[in-house]
Design a protein around this motif. Structure first.
Motif, mmCIF file in Angstrom:
data_model
loop_
_atom_site.group_PDB
_atom_site.id
_atom_site.type_symbol
_atom_site.label_atom_id
_atom_site.label_comp_id
_atom_site.label_asym_id
_atom_site.label_seq_id
_atom_site.Cartn_x
_atom_site.Cartn_y
_atom_site.Cartn_z
ATOM 1 N N LEU A 1 0.844 -1.197 0.000
ATOM 2 C CA LEU A 1 0.000 0.000 0.000
ATOM 3 C C LEU A 1 0.879 1.246 0.000
ATOM 4 N N GLN A 2 1.876 1.217 0.869
ATOM 5 C CA GLN A 2 2.755 2.383 0.978
ATOM 6 C C GLN A 2 3.546 2.587 -0.308
ATOM 7 N N ARG A 3 4.032 1.478 -0.880
ATOM 8 C CA ARG A 3 4.823 1.561 -2.095
ATOM 9 C C ARG A 3 3.991 2.191 -3.220
ATOM 10 N N SER A 4 2.758 1.690 -3.393
ATOM 11 C CA SER A 4 1.945 2.205 -4.498
ATOM 12 C C SER A 4 1.625 3.683 -4.304
ATOM 13 N N LEU A 5 1.390 4.078 -3.045
ATOM 14 C CA LEU A 5 1.075 5.483 -2.784
ATOM 15 C C LEU A 5 2.291 6.367 -3.027
ATOM 16 N N ASN A 6 3.489 5.873 -2.634
ATOM 17 C CA ASN A 6 4.697 6.665 -2.840
ATOM 18 C C ASN A 6 5.032 6.810 -4.312
ATOM 19 N N GLU A 7 4.689 5.762 -5.090
ATOM 20 C CA GLU A 7 4.984 5.828 -6.525
ATOM 21 C C GLU A 7 3.824 6.451 -7.296
ATOM 22 N N PHE A 8 2.854 6.980 -6.603
ATOM 23 C CA PHE A 8 1.669 7.605 -7.214
ATOM 24 C C PHE A 8 0.954 6.662 -8.168
ATOM 25 N N ASP A 9 1.038 5.351 -7.915
ATOM 26 C CA ASP A 9 0.380 4.391 -8.790
ATOM 27 C C ASP A 9 -0.983 4.051 -8.193
ATOM 28 N N TYR A 10 -1.938 4.963 -8.374
ATOM 29 C CA TYR A 10 -3.207 4.845 -7.657
ATOM 30 C C TYR A 10 -4.070 3.700 -8.155
ATOM 31 N N SER A 11 -3.807 3.205 -9.384
ATOM 32 C CA SER A 11 -4.599 2.061 -9.830
ATOM 33 C C SER A 11 -4.197 0.817 -9.036
ATOM 34 N N GLN A 12 -2.906 0.764 -8.631
ATOM 35 C CA GLN A 12 -2.482 -0.335 -7.747
ATOM 36 C C GLN A 12 -3.077 -0.141 -6.350
ATOM 37 N N THR A 13 -3.048 1.097 -5.861
ATOM 38 C CA THR A 13 -3.653 1.381 -4.553
ATOM 39 C C THR A 13 -5.098 0.901 -4.537
ATOM 40 N N ALA A 14 -5.824 1.221 -5.608
ATOM 41 C CA ALA A 14 -7.233 0.834 -5.672
ATOM 42 C C ALA A 14 -7.380 -0.684 -5.633
ATOM 43 N N ALA A 15 -6.499 -1.391 -6.378
ATOM 44 C CA ALA A 15 -6.573 -2.859 -6.376
ATOM 45 C C ALA A 15 -6.355 -3.392 -4.959
ATOM 46 N N ILE A 16 -5.371 -2.823 -4.256
ATOM 47 C CA ILE A 16 -5.090 -3.279 -2.886
ATOM 48 C C ILE A 16 -6.292 -3.026 -1.982
ATOM 49 N N ILE A 17 -6.861 -1.816 -2.085
ATOM 50 C CA ILE A 17 -7.981 -1.490 -1.195
ATOM 51 C C ILE A 17 -9.168 -2.396 -1.467
ATOM 52 N N ILE A 18 -9.449 -2.628 -2.750
ATOM 53 C CA ILE A 18 -10.596 -3.489 -3.071
ATOM 54 C C ILE A 18 -10.365 -4.903 -2.558
ATOM 55 N N MET A 19 -9.144 -5.416 -2.742
ATOM 56 C CA MET A 19 -8.868 -6.774 -2.272
ATOM 57 C C MET A 19 -8.988 -6.873 -0.751
ATOM 58 N N THR A 20 -8.446 -5.856 -0.040
ATOM 59 C CA THR A 20 -8.564 -5.937 1.418
ATOM 60 C C THR A 20 -10.029 -5.801 1.841
ATOM 61 N N LEU A 21 -10.799 -4.965 1.120
ATOM 62 C CA LEU A 21 -12.225 -4.862 1.425
ATOM 63 C C LEU A 21 -12.878 -6.234 1.314
ATOM 64 N N VAL A 22 -12.562 -6.939 0.232
ATOM 65 C CA VAL A 22 -13.175 -8.253 0.015
ATOM 66 C C VAL A 22 -12.808 -9.199 1.157
ATOM 67 N N VAL A 23 -11.489 -9.236 1.484
ATOM 68 C CA VAL A 23 -11.060 -10.150 2.549
ATOM 69 C C VAL A 23 -11.721 -9.788 3.878
ATOM 70 N N VAL A 24 -11.737 -8.482 4.193
ATOM 71 C CA VAL A 24 -12.334 -8.052 5.458
ATOM 72 C C VAL A 24 -13.821 -8.427 5.502
ATOM 73 N N LEU A 25 -14.523 -8.214 4.379
ATOM 74 C CA LEU A 25 -15.950 -8.552 4.360
ATOM 75 C C LEU A 25 -16.162 -10.047 4.540
ATOM 76 N N VAL A 26 -15.313 -10.870 3.864
ATOM 77 C CA VAL A 26 -15.450 -12.326 4.013
ATOM 78 C C VAL A 26 -15.240 -12.726 5.470
ATOM 79 N N ILE A 27 -14.172 -12.160 6.079
ATOM 80 C CA ILE A 27 -13.890 -12.480 7.482
ATOM 81 C C ILE A 27 -15.065 -12.042 8.374
#
Lengths: 250, 269, 265
Positions: free
Chosen positions: C227-253
C-alpha cells in the motif's frame, strides 16, 4: 329525541400487509357523550378499531364517519384537522420524556402552529394559560416546569390527558390507558376520564382489559374477538358472565 | 436421569464427533498461519534498542513540553484534539442522513433501502483511514486540515451504523402522540423524533470522539497534522527521550478525554 | 380564580434554557476554535478539487493484474492477525480474571490491574507499530507484536466485563464445598464465560484483520507495505486494487465471524 351519532363504522374491514385480519365487518355507532368501553383479548383488534377512528390506521374497506364527516379518504391538512378534535391517550403515555410538562401539554395545540414556532416554544399567552388550566384539572399544576421523565407513571398519564384537553376534543380515545399503572393511580386516571365525560360531555372510547373497571365506568360495553364485534350492550344489561365469555378462547 | 438408548443413537454423528471437526479446522488454520509467517526478521540490535527506548521513557525530554514555538508537545496535543473534535462533529452531522437511510423501517418489504445503506456504511468503515488521509493531503496539502477531513469521512462508517441502530430501537411513542394531535411530518420529526433520539446520538458521538482522538494521533504519521508527525520523526531519528515525552503526553491526553467523555455519557443516560 | 396565581414559579434559568443554551454555545465555540487551530479552509478544498477528482478517477481504474502479486501479502496479513490476536488473548485471560471485581474481591488490586489495562489501551495500533519496527526491524514480527498488545488491551476489558456479569450461584456453591480459587474458576466460571469469550475473540480478530492491513505502511509486514509503495509511486490504480482486495477479505472475514458468533449464542 334521536341524537346525531358522533362515530359511525359501516362494514369496516382491515387486512394488514402481511395478511393478518385486523378488523372484520365492523358496524358500530357511538352517540355523543357516551362512555364506551371496548373489551377483548390482546390481538382481538381493539387498538386497530380505535386507530381507524383518527385514521392512524387506514381501513382496507368500508367507511368511518366522525362527527358526520367521512374520514377514510382524508389527507394532509384535512386529516390533521380531524386528529385535532380527537384526543388520544396511550398505554405508555407517549410523552416526550426529556422535555418539560408544559411543552408536552402545549404540544396538544401544535396543529395550530407552524413548525418553527412550536420548536421555539412561541405559543400564545392564551394557550399557555389554557395549558396551566388543563394541568390544574388533573391536579398537576405544580409540576408545570418539571421534566416529564421525573414524574411517576400515573402522573405522566394525567399529563397526557391534559395534552388531549388542549385539543378541546369532541372525542377522547384511550388505548389501554391503565395497563402500565398500579391500582391506585388507575383510579385517578379513570376518574379523570369520567369527569371529562360527565362535565364536558366529551365522548370517551376506552380499551380495557379489566372487567371490574369496565363494569364500573362504562355506559356501554362492546366486546371484540378475532377482529369482529361479538358483543354490544348498554351497561344496565351487561352481566359479568357475558364479559367472561368474551375472554374465552375460541 | 435415564436416557433411552434410541435417543442416544439419534443424537447422531454430528453431535458426538462435531467437536473433532472443529478441532481439526482450528489446527489447520493455526498450522497454516504459523507456517506462512516469517518471524525470523528480528534484528540483532532489538535488545539494545528496547533498553534505550525504556531509558528514554524514564528520562523524557521535559524541555519539549512547552517552548512557545507552536511545535511543542502541548500545542501539538491541542492540535490533535482539535482535529478529532472538529472531525467528529462534522461526521456526526453527515451521519444523520446516512443513519435514516440505513435504518430498517417497519413497512419495508425487500429492505433494499436499508440494506444498501448498511452496505455503504460498511464500505466506508472498512476503507482505511490513513489512505483517506493521504488522499485528502493531495487535495488540501499536508497538515491538520487533511486530518479533519479524514476523520469526518471515516467516522461516518461507525457513527452512521450506531445512529441507525438507535433509530431502529427507538421508542416511537412520542412520534405517535404528535401524529395523534394532528402534527405534520416536520413537527413529528422536530418535536418527537429528534428529542427522543438526541441523547443517544450525543452519547455515541462522544464515544466516537474517544476513538477519533486515538486516530488523530496516528494520522500525523502520514502527514495529516497533530502529534503523529513529530512522534514518527523522533522514532526514526532514535531520539528516545523525545519519544518518551510524546508517549507520556498521548497517554495523559487519552486518559483524560476518556474519563471526561465517560462521565458526560453517564450523565446523558 | 385566576390561574396565574396558582402557577409555580419558573426560575430565570429555566425560562431561557440557560443550561442548554450555554452547552450549545460552548460546543460552537470549541468548533470555531478547532477550525482555527487546524487551519480548516473550505475554499481551499474547492480550489484543489480537480486534484482530488483526478485521484478518484485514477483510483476508479483498479489494476486487476496486480491482484496476483498482492494475494500472498494479503494472506500474510491474515496470518499476522490470527497469530497476534491469539497471543494477545492468551495474555489477556489471566489479567481479565484479576480485573474482575467478583473474582478478585480486593478492590485495590483489581483497580490497579484495570488502570494498567487502561494504559495499554491508550496507545493506537499504528503508534505501537512504529515503535516495534524500530525495535525488531522491518518485517511481520513487529506487526504480530503490535497486534498482540493491541488485542491484549481490548480483549482483557471485554473479558472482565463478561466475567462480572456471570451468575454468582455456582461460584457460591463451589465455595461452600471448600473449593479453592482455581477450582472455582475452573468449575463455576469457565463454563459460563466460554461462549462469550470465543465470540469476543472472533470480534477482535475481525478488527485486527482490518487494522493489520495498514500496519505495513510503517514497515510492520503484510499488505500495508505494498500500500505504501503504491502510494509513494503515485500508482493509484495499484492502490485501488489493494484497497478493493482488502475490502473483500475483510468482508469475508466479517461474514464468517458473524456466522460463527451467531451459532455460539
Amino acid at each position: 329525541m334521536e341524537a346525531k351519532s358522533i362515530i359511525e363504522f359501516k362494514d369496516v374491514n382491515k387486512i394488514y400487509d402481511n395478511g393478518t385480519v385486523g378488523l372484520k365487518d365492523i358496524n358500530l355507532t357511538v352517540q355523543p357523550g357516551e362512555f364506551l368501553v371496548v373489551v377483548g383479548l390482546s390481538g382481538a383488534g381493539k387498538s386497530t378499531l380505535m386507530r381507524t377512528i383518527n385514521q392512524m390506521h387506514r381501513p382496507s374497506s368500508g367507511s368511518v364517519l366522525v362527527d358526520g364527516v367521512e374520514v377514510t379518504d382524508l389527507k394532509g391538512r384535512a386529516l390533521r384537522e380531524l386528529r385535532r378534535k380527537v384526543g388520544m391517550i396511550f398505554q405508555n403515555f407517549n410523552l416526550v420524556k426529556r422535555t418539560t410538562v408544559e411543552h408536552n401539554v402545549l404540544s396538544g395545540k401544535i396543529s395550530y402552529y407552524p413548525t418553527w414556532k412550536s420548536l421555539l416554544n412561541l405559543y400564545t399567552k392564551a394557550d399557555k394559560l389554557q395549558a396551566a388550566e388543563a394541568l390544574d384539572r388533573v391536579n398537576l399544576l405544580e409540576k408545570l416546569y418539571m421534566r416529564a421523565d421525573q414524574l411517576s407513571g400515573g402522573q405522566q398519564q394525567r399529563v397526557a390527558i391534559a395534552r388531549t384537553l388542549m385539543q378541546d376534543p369532541k372525542i377522547i380515545l384511550a388505548d389501554e390507558p391503565i395497563a402500565s399503572l398500579d391500582p391506585l393511580t388507575t383510579r385517578a386516571v379513570m376518574n379523570d376520564l369520567k369527569k371529562l365525560n360527565q362535565e364536558d360531555g366529551i365522548t370517551v372510547v376506552v380499551n380495557l382489559h379489566s372487567v371490574p373497571l369496565a363494569l364500573e365506568y362504562a355506559d356501554r360495553i362492546v366486546g371484540m374477538r378475532a377482529g369482529q364485534l361479538v358483543y354490544d350492550e348498554p351497561i344496565n344489561r351487561v352481566t359479568e358472565s357475558d364479559l367472561n365469555a368474551i375472554y374465552q378462547s375460541v | 436421569m435415564e436416557k433411552s438408548p434410541e435417543l442416544e443413537i439419534k443424537k447422531g454423528y454430528y453431535d458426538r464427533y462435531g467437536w473433532l471437526v472443529w478441532a481439526l479446522i482450528i489446527l489447520v488454520v493455526y498450522g497454516w498461519a504459523l507456517k506462512g509467517l516469517k518471524l525470523s526478521g528480528i534484528q540483532a540490535s532489538a535488545g539494545s534498542v528496547s533498553k534505550s527506548i525504556l531509558a528514554g521513557i524514564f528520562h523524557p525530554d521535559w524541555a519539549y513540553v512547552y517552548n512557545g514555538s507552536g511545535e511543542d508537545l502541548v500545542s501539538l496535543i491541542l492540535q490533535t484534539l482539535a482535529i478529532a473534535f472538529l472531525g467528529t462533529i462534522i461526521s456526526a452531522f453527515i451521519s444523520v442522513p446516512f443513519a435514516f437511510w440505513a435504518a430498517r423501517g417497519g413497512h419495508e418489504k425487500w429492505r433494499l433501502r436499508s440494506g444498501s445503506g448498511k452496505l455503504v456504511l460498511t464500505l466506508i468503515r472498512t476503507f482505511p483511514e490513513i489512505v483517506l488521509a493521504i488522499m485528502f493531503i493531495k487535495a488540501v496539502g499536508p497538515g491538520s486540515y487533511a486530518g479533519v477531513l479524514a476523520v469526518s469521512v471515516h467516522s461516518v462508517g461507525m457513527l452512521g451504523k450506531l445512529f441507525s441502530e438507535a433509530i431502529e430501537n427507538m421508542d416511537n411513542g412520542a412520534e405517535e402522540a404528535i401524529v395523534s394531535v394532528g402534527g405534520n411530518a416536520s413537527q413529528v420529526f422536530m418535536l418527537a423524533t429528534l428529542p427522543t433520539i438526541m441523547p443517544e446520538f450525543i452519547s455515541y458521538t462522544l464515544y466516537r470522539f474517544e476513538i477519533a482522538v486515538r486516530s488523530a494521533t496516528i494520522l500525523g504519521m502520514v502527514g495529516a497534522g497533530g502529534i503523529g508527525t513529530p512522534m514518527l520523526f523522533a522514532i526514526q531519528t532514535r531520539n528516545w527521550p523525545r519519544v518518551g515525552i510524546i508517549l507520556l503526553g498521548i497517554v495523559i491526553m487519552v486518559l483524560m478525554i476518556d474519563s471526561l467523555s465517560g462521565q458526560l455519557r453517564k450523565k446523558l443516560v | 380564580m385566576d390561574i396565574t396565581t396558582k402557577m409555580p414559579h419558573q426560575s430565570w434559568g429555566q425560562k431561557y434554557h440557560i443550561k442548554t443554551l450555554s452547552l450549545v454555545l460552548l460546543t460552537v465555540g470549541l468548533v470555531l476554535l478547532s477550525a482555527q487551530v487546524s487551519g480548516v479552509d473550505l475554499a481551499m478544498f474547492f480550489t484543489n478539487i480537480d486534484q482530488f477528482t483526478n485521484l478518484l478517477v485514477r483510483m476508479s481504474h483498479p489494476d486487476w493484474a496486480y491482484v496476483t502479486i498482492i494475494w500472498q501479502p494479503i494472506l500474510e496479513t491474515l496470518q499476522m492477525a490470527i497469530i497476534g490476536t491469539t497471543i494477545g488473548t492468551l495474555f489477556a485471560v489471566p489479567f481479565a480474571f484479576l480485573a474482575a471485581s467478583n473474582i478478585v474481591k480486593n478492590s485495590w488490586l483489581h483497580g490497579l490491574v484495570r488502570f494498567f489495562l487502561d494504559l495499554v489501551r491508550t496507545l493506537p495500533d499504528l503508534l505501537l507499530a512504529a515503535i516495534f519496527v524500530a525495535v525488531f526491524g522491518i518485517g511481520s514480527t513487529a506487526g504480530v507484536v503490535t497486534l498482540a498488545i493491541f488485542s491484549f488491551g481490548m480483549i482483557s476489558k471485554l473479558f472482565y466485563e463478561v466475567i462480572e456479569t456471570i451468575d454468582d450461584g455456582p461460584i457460591e456453591a463451589m465455595e461452600s464445598v471448600g473449593a479453592n480459587k482455581l477450582q472455582v474458576v475452573h468449575m463455576a466460571v469457565l463454563p459460563q464465560v466460554l461462549n462469550p469469550f470465543i465470540s469476543y475473540f472472533l470480534y477482535t480478530l475481525e478488527i485486527n484483520v482490518r487494522a493489520s492491513t495498514v500496519l505495513g505502511y510503517l514497515g510492520a509486514g503484510g499488505i500495508g507495505v505494498y500500500l505504501q509503495r503504491s502510494l509513494n509511486e503515485f500508482d493509484y490504480s495499484q492502490t485501488a486494487a489493494i484497497i478493493i482486495m482488502t475490502l473483500v477479505v475483510v468482508l469475508v472475514i466479517n461474514v464468517l465471524s458473524d456466522y460463527l458468533r451467531e451459532r455460539l449464542v
